[in-house]
Design an enzyme around this catalytic site. Sequence first.
Site, short mmCIF file in Angstrom:
data_model
loop_
_atom_site.label_atom_id
_atom_site.label_comp_id
_atom_site.label_asym_id
_atom_site.label_seq_id
_atom_site.Cartn_x
_atom_site.Cartn_y
_atom_site.Cartn_z
N GLY A 38 2.63 1.56 10.92
CA GLY A 38 3.63 2.37 10.87
C GLY A 38 4.34 3.04 12.08
N GLY B 298 3.02 -1.42 4.50
CA GLY B 298 2.91 -0.17 4.20
C GLY B 298 4.50 0.43 3.80
N GLY B 299 4.97 1.16 4.80
CA GLY B 299 6.50 1.70 4.71
C GLY B 299 7.38 0.54 4.04
N ASN C 166 0.90 -1.18 -0.07
CA ASN C 166 -0.02 0.07 -0.04
C ASN C 166 0.97 1.53 -0.24
OD1 ASN C 166 -1.71 2.27 0.46
ND2 ASN C 166 -2.53 1.26 2.69
N TRP C 167 0.86 1.98 -1.30
CA TRP C 167 1.88 3.22 -1.38
C TRP C 167 1.14 4.21 -0.60
CZ3 TRP C 167 3.50 2.84 -6.99
CH2 TRP C 167 4.39 1.71 -7.37
N LYS C 168 0.01 4.21 -0.14
CA LYS C 168 -0.56 5.51 0.54
C LYS C 168 -0.43 6.64 -0.37
CE LYS C 168 0.16 2.99 4.75
NZ LYS C 168 0.23 3.30 6.25
N GLU D 279 -6.64 3.96 8.16
CA GLU D 279 -6.46 5.48 8.08
C GLU D 279 -7.64 5.91 7.30
OE1 GLU D 279 -2.84 5.03 5.90
OE2 GLU D 279 -1.62 4.60 7.75
N GLU E 116 -5.02 -5.91 10.50
CA GLU E 116 -3.95 -4.75 10.71
C GLU E 116 -4.29 -4.35 12.21
OE1 GLU E 116 -2.10 -3.53 7.13
OE2 GLU E 116 -3.99 -2.04 7.31
N HIS F 26 -9.26 0.35 4.97
CA HIS F 26 -7.93 0.62 5.84
C HIS F 26 -7.98 1.45 7.02
CE1 HIS F 26 -3.68 1.92 6.75
NE2 HIS F 26 -3.46 0.93 6.09
N SER G 205 3.73 -2.85 10.23
CA SER G 205 5.14 -2.87 10.34
C SER G 205 5.99 -4.40 10.07
CB SER G 205 5.66 -2.65 11.80
OG SER G 205 5.32 -1.09 12.04
#
Length: 252
Positions: A175, A236-237, A9-11, A99, A169, A97, A215
């Site tokens: 994150g 994510g990251g 997920n590049w957000k 967020e 998640e 998600h 993470s």
Amino acid sequence: MRKNIVAGNWKMNNDLDASIELVHELILATDDIEIGNTRIVVAPTFVNLQKVREISAGSRIEVAAQNMHQESNGAFTGEISSEMLLNIEVNDVILGHSERREYFNETDEVLAKKASKAIENEMNIIFCFGEQLQDRKSGNHFKIVENQLKKGLFHLTAKEFGFVVLAYEPVWAIGTGETASPEQAQEMHAFIRGLFADKYGKEISEEISILYGGSVKPNNAKEIFSKPDVDGGLIGGAALKVDDFLAIIKAF
Ligand code: PEP
């Protein structure tokens, strides 16, 4: 059939040039690796979806949207429909998600509508859910997850779960650099499979893929993915760096 999936997920990261560069690097890096039936998915921002999809055509890389609206069209400024995604040949979408839930007030009820809409249009969903830190601390995490699944997905028919991948998640691990232990992930995934077995029967519960997200990094992916009820990860990251993402894919 239950599949292994690594989804990035590049957000709200990567402009057009960076998106093109990253997907090119990923295509080259995954061209000849031995990863069996593991699916590799990336989710760029809406504006870069079409370009990334075009570049990745014919490669191992599949492309998903990060969100969609539950209506087909109309006066919903700033929104994108599933029909619009399908129109640019994007057949996969991440829904729910944390967020989106936290910053854009997406409720279980709205997510249930989004899930129905995506499936009505035969889109594949990666459906995210998970508890907050206070829920885990108070021992409420199983109840929270159960509620999110019941309200968001349990209106679907057994057959419709052919379109659904689950992504557990825990919000406290997203994150933050803090990850659920492989045992915590396995415990929750087994619980989720049990909920599906109760509601839809053992066959569906064994067939649905359940990803872990929070993470996941090259140094912990192998241990997390080795658990029997963990079928991959939503990343994510670490999905923003080709070497890290590749190392996570290779953890299978
Ligand atoms: C996510 O946003 O879905 C996620 C898991 O992020 P990270 O890997 O950075 O924790």
